[in-house]
Design a protein around this motif. Structure first.
Motif, PDB file in Angstrom:
ATOM      1  N   UNK A 192       0.634  50.955  37.102  1.00 51.98           N
ATOM      2  CA  UNK A 192       2.044  51.014  37.402  1.00 51.98           C
ATOM      3  C   UNK A 192       2.757  50.026  36.434  1.00 51.98           C
ATOM      4  N   UNK A 193       2.258  49.054  36.183  1.00 51.03           N
ATOM      5  CA  UNK A 193       3.056  48.114  35.229  1.00 51.03           C
ATOM      6  C   UNK A 193       3.076  48.674  34.076  1.00 51.03           C
ATOM      7  N   UNK A 194       1.703  49.265  33.360  1.00 54.15           N
ATOM      8  CA  UNK A 194       1.761  49.868  32.431  1.00 54.15           C
ATOM      9  C   UNK A 194       2.812  51.175  32.133  1.00 54.15           C
ATOM     10  N   UNK A 211       5.339  41.910  20.513  1.00 54.40           N
ATOM     11  CA  UNK A 211       4.101  42.080  21.324  1.00 54.40           C
ATOM     12  C   UNK A 211       4.540  41.659  22.504  1.00 54.40           C
ATOM     13  N   UNK A 212       4.328  42.441  23.641  1.00 56.69           N
ATOM     14  CA  UNK A 212       4.304  41.858  25.141  1.00 56.69           C
ATOM     15  C   UNK A 212       3.232  42.089  25.829  1.00 56.69           C
ATOM     16  N   UNK A 213       2.509  41.019  26.545  1.00 55.89           N
ATOM     17  CA  UNK A 213       1.407  41.190  27.277  1.00 55.89           C
ATOM     18  C   UNK A 213       1.923  40.637  28.669  1.00 55.89           C
ATOM     19  N   UNK A 214       1.398  41.523  29.850  1.00 56.61           N
ATOM     20  CA  UNK A 214       1.704  41.151  31.247  1.00 56.61           C
ATOM     21  C   UNK A 214       0.371  40.571  31.790  1.00 56.61           C
ATOM     22  N   UNK A 215       0.431  39.069  32.132  1.00 55.63           N
ATOM     23  CA  UNK A 215      -0.516  38.766  32.926  1.00 55.63           C
ATOM     24  C   UNK A 215      -0.359  39.033  34.378  1.00 55.63           C
ATOM     25  N   UNK A 216      -1.432  39.534  34.810  1.00 62.66           N
ATOM     26  CA  UNK A 216      -1.387  39.484  36.464  1.00 62.66           C
ATOM     27  C   UNK A 216      -1.986  38.395  37.195  1.00 62.66           C
ATOM     28  N   UNK A 217      -1.147  37.754  38.138  1.00 61.69           N
ATOM     29  CA  UNK A 217      -1.522  36.508  38.908  1.00 61.69           C
ATOM     30  C   UNK A 217      -1.778  37.063  40.297  1.00 61.69           C
ATOM     31  N   UNK A 218      -2.269  35.861  41.171  1.00 63.67           N
ATOM     32  CA  UNK A 218      -2.507  36.037  42.349  1.00 63.67           C
ATOM     33  C   UNK A 218      -3.525  37.148  42.643  1.00 63.67           C
ATOM     34  N   UNK A 219      -3.250  37.846  43.731  1.00 61.17           N
ATOM     35  CA  UNK A 219      -4.141  39.036  44.265  1.00 61.17           C
ATOM     36  C   UNK A 219      -4.390  40.160  43.066  1.00 61.17           C
ATOM     37  N   UNK A 220      -3.269  40.470  42.371  1.00 59.14           N
ATOM     38  CA  UNK A 220      -3.256  41.389  41.366  1.00 59.14           C
ATOM     39  C   UNK A 220      -4.291  40.734  40.307  1.00 59.14           C
ATOM     40  N   UNK A 221      -4.182  39.698  39.740  1.00 60.34           N
ATOM     41  CA  UNK A 221      -5.082  39.136  38.995  1.00 60.34           C
ATOM     42  C   UNK A 221      -6.431  39.030  39.478  1.00 60.34           C
ATOM     43  N   UNK A 222      -6.634  38.548  40.713  1.00 62.20           N
ATOM     44  CA  UNK A 222      -8.038  38.518  41.287  1.00 62.20           C
ATOM     45  C   UNK A 222      -8.594  39.954  41.799  1.00 62.20           C
ATOM     46  N   UNK A 223      -7.765  41.062  41.530  1.00 62.52           N
ATOM     47  CA  UNK A 223      -8.538  42.231  41.744  1.00 62.52           C
ATOM     48  C   UNK A 223      -8.712  42.363  43.187  1.00 62.52           C
ATOM     49  N   UNK A 318      -1.407  44.549  31.475  1.00 63.22           N
ATOM     50  CA  UNK A 318      -0.621  45.611  30.885  1.00 63.22           C
ATOM     51  C   UNK A 318      -0.118  45.082  29.542  1.00 63.22           C
ATOM     52  N   UNK A 319       0.164  45.970  28.973  1.00 62.49           N
ATOM     53  CA  UNK A 319       1.064  45.690  27.527  1.00 62.49           C
ATOM     54  C   UNK A 319      -0.075  45.359  26.464  1.00 62.49           C
ATOM     55  N   UNK A 320       0.254  44.435  25.652  1.00 58.11           N
ATOM     56  CA  UNK A 320      -0.550  44.234  24.596  1.00 58.11           C
ATOM     57  C   UNK A 320      -1.988  43.418  25.033  1.00 58.11           C
ATOM     58  N   UNK A 321      -2.834  44.067  25.438  1.00 54.56           N
ATOM     59  CA  UNK A 321      -4.070  43.261  25.904  1.00 54.56           C
ATOM     60  C   UNK A 321      -4.833  42.201  24.847  1.00 54.56           C
ATOM     61  N   UNK A 322      -4.752  42.557  23.831  1.00 65.23           N
ATOM     62  CA  UNK A 322      -5.070  41.540  22.867  1.00 65.23           C
ATOM     63  C   UNK A 322      -4.478  40.401  22.847  1.00 65.23           C
ATOM     64  N   UNK A 323      -3.129  40.455  22.875  1.00 63.93           N
ATOM     65  CA  UNK A 323      -2.409  39.160  23.037  1.00 63.93           C
ATOM     66  C   UNK A 323      -2.686  38.527  24.620  1.00 63.93           C
TER      67      UNK A 323
END
Length: 1010
Positions: A192-194, A211-223, A318-323
Motif C-alpha cells: 500500500x505504501x508503494x 530518490x525516496x526510500x520509505x523505511x518501515x519501523x515498528x511492527x511494519x518493519x518487523x513484519x 517502499x520506494x528506492x530500495x537500493x537507497x
C-alpha cells in the motif's frame, strides 16, 4: 443441492438455532424466513457452518446481506462451495467491517473460493495488485499512476480490503498462523505504501528530482503488523544525479506528504491507516525527509536511547530500495553499539516505567490493555528488545527485527531459559490473536479487552472455547498476562544486563585476543591458564557454552575484584564441570545475577568455601537469597540428622555399614551447613557470636547423630540395649559456643549405668560407643575434619576415655586442680542423654562456681599457669604480637580475665554462670566487677581476633593463629573480607586493640581489680 430450510420446518427451528449457538433465535428465525421469501433459502450445511462461527447471529446477518446483493447463480455457488461454507461464516462471525465490505463489493466473496483461497500471496503479488488498483504499471510505476482522486483512493482501499478478506479467511480457519498473518499484513502495508507513492508521483510534478526510500519501523518493519495499526515510517532521500540537494529535498517532502495522504485520507471506503513519521530524527519537530548524511549525523551525535531501540526494527519497505539498503548499512551498525552507552539499560527500563505510569494515570482501562497493560504485548516486546540490544552486540544471531524470531534466537543462544521463552512465545501469540480478533470486528485500532459479555463470548468462541466462552477466555487471558509479567520482570530487570552492557564490545564477544588482553589488565597471574579455562567453558555450540559466553565476560570482572582471580576462575570451571548438564545451574547464574556475583566473590576469596562447594556443587543454589544463607536452627539440623540415622538403621543393613552410611550422610549435612555459614560470613551477613553459635550447633548435631549411630551399632552387636546412658560434654570453645572454622571439638564422655546393670559391662559398652563415635567421625571423607579431642578429661590422656557420673564426682571431690575447675567453666553437656547431662551440670556447678570463690593460693596458681603458658606454648620464631590466640591482648588473655571473674564471683552473680566469654564479660560489667570501658576493650579485642582467625581459615582452608604477613594474596584477602582499605590498616588496628586489651589484662588479671 443440500436440504434447504423452508418455513414449513418452523416448529423445530428455534430450538435448533439455540443449540447451534444463536443467542437471538427469534431474530435469526425471522432473517431465515425473509431470506427464503426473497428466494435465498439457507441450506442446512450453511446453517451448521453459521453455528460454528464465533458469533452466529452476526454471521447470519452478514450472510443474508451478502446473498441479497448477488444474482441467483452466485447465491447458489456461495452455498454449494464447501470451502466458502467454512471460511465465509468464520469471517462474518468475527468481522462486521468485512461484512460491510462484502455488502459493498459482493463479488469479493470469490477470494474465499477455490484453491487460491488457501494460498499465501507473496510480497511481490501484493505489490503488483495494489499498484494495478491505482493504475500503475508494476514493472514501471513511476510515470503511470493516476492522480490522487477519490476514485483512485477508493480503488486502493477496496483492493486492500479484498486482500484483508482473503487473509482473514485463512487466519480464522487456522490455515495461517499468527506469525504468517502478521508478516502478510506487513507485506500488504508495504504494498500500500508503494501504491501510495505511485499516486504521489502523479501529484508531484518534480518527483523525478529525487530518490525516496520509505523505511518501515515498528511492527511494519518487523513484519509483525496488526490488522489495524498506524504504520510507522522514516523517509530518506537523495538528489538524482545532477540535481541540487535543496530542490530534491523539497520534492521528496512533497512526495512523502502526498504518500501519507494517499493512505490516511478518508473516502467512501474509509481510510487505510495513519502513516506515522514521528519516529524520525527530532520527531515531529524535525524535517519530514532527510538525506542519508543528515540521518547519519543525527544518530551519531544526538539520538536518544529509545531511538536506537526503535531502529532495531527498521526495514526498507517502499520506494528506492537500493537507497533504503544504503540507509540500513549506514545506520544499522549504530543500533548494536547503543547498549554500550552510559546508563543504556537503565534508560530503557525507565522509559518502560514511564509508559506504565502514564497509562495508569490516564485511563481506567489499564488492566484491560492488551498492548501496554501489565503482562501485555509491550512487556514481551520490551524484554526481547532489551536483551537483543545488550547481547546482540556480540551475537549477530539475535538481530532479527521480528519479536518471535528474536525470542527463538535468544532461547537458542541461552540468553532466555527454554521454559521462559516458550511461555513468552505462547502468551505473545495468544495476545496477538486476541488483538487481531478485536480489530477485525470493526477494523478499528484498539487494544482494549471489552467488558461486554457478548463481545467476550465472541472472542472466546473465536479462540475455540465453547463450554464457557466468556469465563474460559477471561481466565486464559489473565493467566497469560500473569505469566508474561512475571517473566518480563525477571528478564527486563535482570541485573546481568547492566553488567554486560557496560563491557566494551570486544570484551563482550570474548574473542581469544580480547580475553587475553583483558585477563592481563584485570590482574590474572596466569592469563594463559585462565584463557584455557575460558575456552574449555565456552567452546562449542551447546546451550551450556552459549550461556557461559554470556556469563564469563562479566564474571571475569567479579573474579578480578577478589584477591585471587585465578583461583576464582579455576573454581568456577571445576564447579561448572562437576554440575555438567544439570539444567538449573547455568540458568540460575544467568537469571539470578546475585548468585553469579556471589559465587565469583566466594571462589576468588575463600579456599575453604571453594573446597566445600566442589565437594557439594549443588550448594550453589543457596546463593540465591539472604534467607538461604542464614544459619539454620539447632532443632532443624538435629531433626534432619537424626532422621538420616533412622533411615539407615531401618534399611536393615549390616551394623557397621549402616552406621558408616548414616554418618556419611550427616557429614554431608555438616558440609552443606559449613558452606552456608562460610558464605554468609564472607558476605558480611553474620557477626562473630552468630558464627560461633552456628559452628557449635553444626558440630554438636554432627556428634549427636554420630553418637546415635554408634549406639545403634553397638546395640546391634550386643543384640540388646545398652546397659548405660551416655552424654557428651562439650568443652573449650565448643562448650563456650564459640567454635571457629578450624577448631577441634573438645569433649568429655560421661555415662551412668542403668539400675541393676553390671558396672564393668556398662563401662565396656560406654567405652565401645565412645570409640565407635570417634572412629566414625575420623573416617576419610571429602569434608573438613571434625577432630574429637577428649584430652580435657580428668587425668588427660592417662585417664579413662569414659567415666561414670559417680567417678567424675569422686575425682573432682578429691583430686581436682584449679585448672580443671577453670576448664569446667566452659563445660556444657549438650549431646546425648539430656537427663544425664542435667545431672552432670548439677555436679560441676559447685566446682566451677565455688561458694566462696577461690583463695589466694588458687589465684596465684592460675596466674602462674597463665604466665607459663605465655612463655612455653607460643610457637618458636613467631612474632608474639601477631599471634591472635596466645599473643598479648589475644584471645587467651581476654578469656582468662573472664574466667577469673567467673571463678571468683559466679556463685553470687547469676549472669556469670555462662560458658560464653562475651556473655561473661557483659555480666561482669553489669555487676560492677569490670569497668565498662575495660569490658568494651576486651570484647572488641576478642571479637577482632576471632574474626581474623576465622577469616584466615576461610581464605587459606587451613587454620592459623598468626596474622598473615608473608603471603600477599592471603593478606589482601583477609584484609578485604574484614573490610579494611589496606593490609597496613588491619595490622595497625589489631595491634591497637591488642595493646589496649593487654593493659586491661595486666591491671585486672595480674594486679588489683578496680
Amino acid at each position: 443441492m443440500s436440504e434447504l430450510w423452508t418455513p414449513d420446518r418452523r416448529p423445530s427451528l428455534a430450538g435448533r438455532l439455540a443449540r447451534l449457538g444463536f443467542t437471538d433465535a427469534g431474530r435469526a428465525e425471522r432473517l431465515l424466513a425473509e431470506a427464503a421469501a426473497d428466494g435465498t433459502p439457507i441450506a442446512d450445511p450453511v446453517l451448521e457452518s453459521l453455528g460454528a462461527a464465533a458469533d452466529p447471529d452476526l454471521a447470519l446477518r452478514g450472510l443474508v446481506t451478502l446473498l441479497g446483493g448477488l444474482d441467483q447463480p452466485a447465491r447458489a455457488a456461495v452455498q454449494a462451495d464447501e470451502g466458502v461454507r467454512r471460511r465465509l461464516p468464520a469471517v462474518l462471525g468475527v468481522s462486521s467491517a468485512l461484512a460491510e465490505h462484502l455488502a459493498r463489493h459482493p463479488g469479493d466473496w470469490e477470494v474465499l473460493s477455490g484453491d487460491g483461497a488457501i494460498q499465501r500471496p507473496g510480497p511481490q503479488r501484493l505489490r503488483d495488485s495494489l499498484l494495478h488498483a491505482v493504475g500503475a504499471d508494476p514493472a514501471d510505476p513511476e510515470p503511470c499512476a493516476r492522480d490522487g482522486s477519490t476514485d483512485t483512493l477508493v480503488a486502493l482501499r477496496a483492493a486492500y480490503r479484498r486482500h484483508l478478506l482473503h487473509l482473514a479467511g485463512r487466519d480464522l480457519t487456522g490455515v495461517a498462523d499468527i506469525g504468517e498473518v502478521a508478516a502478510e499484513l506487513a507485506d500488504l502495508a508495504a504494498a500500500a505504501l508503494e501504491a501510495g507513492l505511485a499516486v504521489a508521483r502523479a501529484e508531484v510534478p518534480d518527483a523525478g528530482l529525487c530518490r525516496l526510500a520509505v523505511i518501515g519501523m515498528g511492527k511494519c518493519g518487523g513484519r509483525e503488523l496488526n490488522y489495524v495499526s498506524d504504520v510507522d515510517v522514516i523517509f530518506v532521500a537523495e538528489p538524482k544525479a545532477g540535481r541540487a540537494e535543496t530542490e530534491a529535498l523539497r520534492a521528496a517532502t512533497r512526495l512523502a506528504s502526498a504518500l501519507m495522504r494517499a493512505c490516511s485520507a478518508t473516502t467512501p471506503e474509509g481510510s487505510l491507516w495513519e502513516v506515522d513519521a514521528a519516529l524520525r530524527p527530532e520527531g515531529k519537530a524535525g524535517p519530514l525527509v532527510r538525506t542519508l548524511a543528515s540521518h547519519r549525523a543525527y544518530y551519531e551525535r544526538w539520538a536518544k536511547t529509545w531511538e536506537f531501540q526503535a531502529l532495531l526494527k527498521a526495514r526498507p519497505v517502499a520506494g528506492d530500495l537500493a537507497l533504503g539498503e544504503e540507509y540500513m548499512n549506514a545506520i544499522g551498525p549504530m543500533v548494536w553499539k547503543a547498549a554500550a552507552g552510559e546508563s543504556f539499560v537503565e534508560d530503557v527500563q525507565a522509559m518502560r516505567q514511564r509508559v506504565e505510569s502514564h497509562l495508569h494515570r490516564q485511563t481506567e482501562e489499564a488492566e484491560r490493555q492488551l498492548k501496554l497493560g501489565p503482562g501485555g504485548l509491550r512487556d514481551v516486546e520490551f524484554a526481547v528488545q532489551l536483551l537483543q540490544l545488550v547481547h546482540g552486540r556480540a551475537d549477530e544471531t539475535l538481530r532479527s527485527p521480528n519479536t518471535l524470531d528474536a525470542l527463538a534466537a535468544l532461547s537458542q543462544g541461552g540468553y532466555v531459559g527454554r521454559d521462559d521463552a516458550a511461555g513468552l512465545a505462547s502468551a505473545y501469540r495468544f495476545l496477538r490473536r486476541v488483538e487481531h480478533l478485536l480489530q477485525l470486528y470493526r477494523l478499528r485500532r484498539t487494544h482494549v479487552v471489552p467488558d461486554d459479555p457478548a463481545d467476550l463470548r465472541r472472542l472466546g468462541r473465536a479462540l475455540g472455547l465453547r463450554t464457557d466462552p466468556e469465563g474460559e477466555f477471561t481466565a486464559l487471558w489473565r493467566r497469560h498476562a500473569r505469566g508474561v509479567r512475571t517473566i518480563h520482570e525477571k528478564l527486563f530487570y535482570r541485573p546481568l544486563l547492566r553488567a554486560v552492557a557496560r563491557l566494551p564490545e570486544e570484551e563482550a564477544r570474548l574473542t581469544p585476543e580480547a580475553a587475553r588482553t583483558r585477563l592481563t589488565a584485570l590482574g590474572f597471574n596466569d592469563p594463559a591458564g585462565a584463557l584455557r579455562h575460558i575456552q574449555a567453558l565456552t567452546s562449542g555450540v551447546s546451550r551450556r557454552a552459549a550461556i557461559q559466553r554470556t556469563l564469563l565476560p562479566v564474571m571475569l570482572g567479579w573474579f578480578a575484584d577478589g584477591p585471587d582471580p585465578d583461583a576464582g576462575l579455576l573454581g568456577f570451571r571445576q564447579v561448572s564441570d562437576a554440575l555438567g548438564t544439570t539444567p538449573w545451574y547455568l540458568r540460575l547464574l544467568r537469571d539470578e545475577v546475585t548468585v553469579a556475583e556471589r559465587m565469583a566473590r566466594v571462589l576468588s576469596a575463600s579456599r575453604f568455601a571453594t573446597d566445600l562447594l566442589l565437594r557439594a556443587p549443588e550448594a550453589v543454589a543457596m546463593l540465591a537469597t539472604d534467607a538461604d544463607l542464614a544459619p539454620r536452627s539447632h532443632e532443624a539440623l538435629l531433626s534432619e540428622a537424626l532422621a538420616a540415622v533412622r533411615r539407615r538403621e531401618d534399611a536393615g543393613r549390616d551394623a557397621e555399614e549402616s552406621a558408616e552410611d548414616a554418618v556419611a550422610v550427616v557429614r554431608g549435612l555438616r558440609r552443606r551447613e559449613l558452606f552456608r555459614l562460610s558464605v554468609g560470613d564472607l558476605l558480611g551477613m553474620t557477626d562473630v557470636r552468630t558464627v560461633g553459635e552456628a559452628l557449635t550447633d553444626i558440630a554438636s548435631v554432627t556428634i549427636e547423630a554420630a553418637l546415635q549411630a554408634a549406639i545403634n551399632k553397638i546395640e546391634m552387636e550386643r543384640r540388646g540395649p545398652l546397659p548405660t546412658r551416655i552424654a557428651v560434654v562439650a568443652m573449650g570453645r565448643m562448650g563456650g559456643h564459640e567454635l571457629g572454622y578450624g577448631s577441634d571439638a573438645d569433649v568429655m564422655f560421661v555415662h551412668d549405668p542403668l539400675p541393676g546393670a553390671d558396672e564393668r559391662d556398662a563401662q565396656g559398652a560406654a567405652h565401645a560407643v565412645a570409640e565407635e563415635l570417634r572412629r566414625l567421625l575420623a573416617r576419610p571423607a571429602p569434608d573438613p575434619p571434625l577432630q574429637i579431642d577428649p584430652n580435657l578429661r580428668p587425668e588427660g590422656r592417662q585417664g579413662p576415655l569414659v567415666r561414670t557420673l559417680a567417678s567424675y564426682a569422686a575425682y573432682y571431690a578429691r583430686w581436682s586442680a584449679p585448672w580443671e575447675s577453670q576448664a569446667l567453666l566452659r563445660a556444657d553437656p549438650i549431646i546425648g542423654d539430656a537427663e544425664l547431662g542435667h545431672r552432670f551440670r548439677a555436679l560441676i556447678d559447685p566446682i566451677r562456681w565455688p561458694r566462696d570463690g577461690i583463695d589466694e593460693a588458687a589465684l596465684r596458681e592460675i596466674r602462674r599457669l597463665k604466665a607459663r603458658m605465655e612463655s612455653e606454648r607460643l610457637p618458636r620464631g613467631v612474632e608474639r604480637r601477631l599471634h591472635t590466640k596466645l599473643g598479648p591482648g589475644g584471645l587467651s588473655d581476654v578469656e582468662w580475665v573472664a574466667q577469673l571473674l567467673q571463678l571468683r564471683h559466679a556463685h553470687e552473680v547469676a549472669g556469670l554462670r555462662t560458658t560464653r566469654t562475651l556473655a561473661a564479660l557483659d555480666a561482669a560489667v553489669e555487676a560492677g566487677l569490670l569497668d565498662e570501658a575495660d569490658g568494651r576493650v576486651l570484647s572488641a579485642a576478642w571479637q577482632l581476633a576471632t574474626r581474623i582467625r576465622n577469616t584466615m581459615m576461610l581464605v587459606r582452608g587451613r587454620a592459623s593463629d598468626l596474622l598473615p604477613t608473608d603471603h600477599h594474596r592471603e593478606r589482601s584477602a583477609v584484609t578485604a573480607i574484614l573490610g579494611y582499605p589496606g593490609t597496613g590498616d588491619l595490622l595497625e588496628d589489631y595491634r591497637r586493640h591488642a595493646r589496649r586489651a593487654r593493659r586491661v589484662v595486666e591491671r585486672v588479671f595480674y594486679g588489683e581489680e578496680q
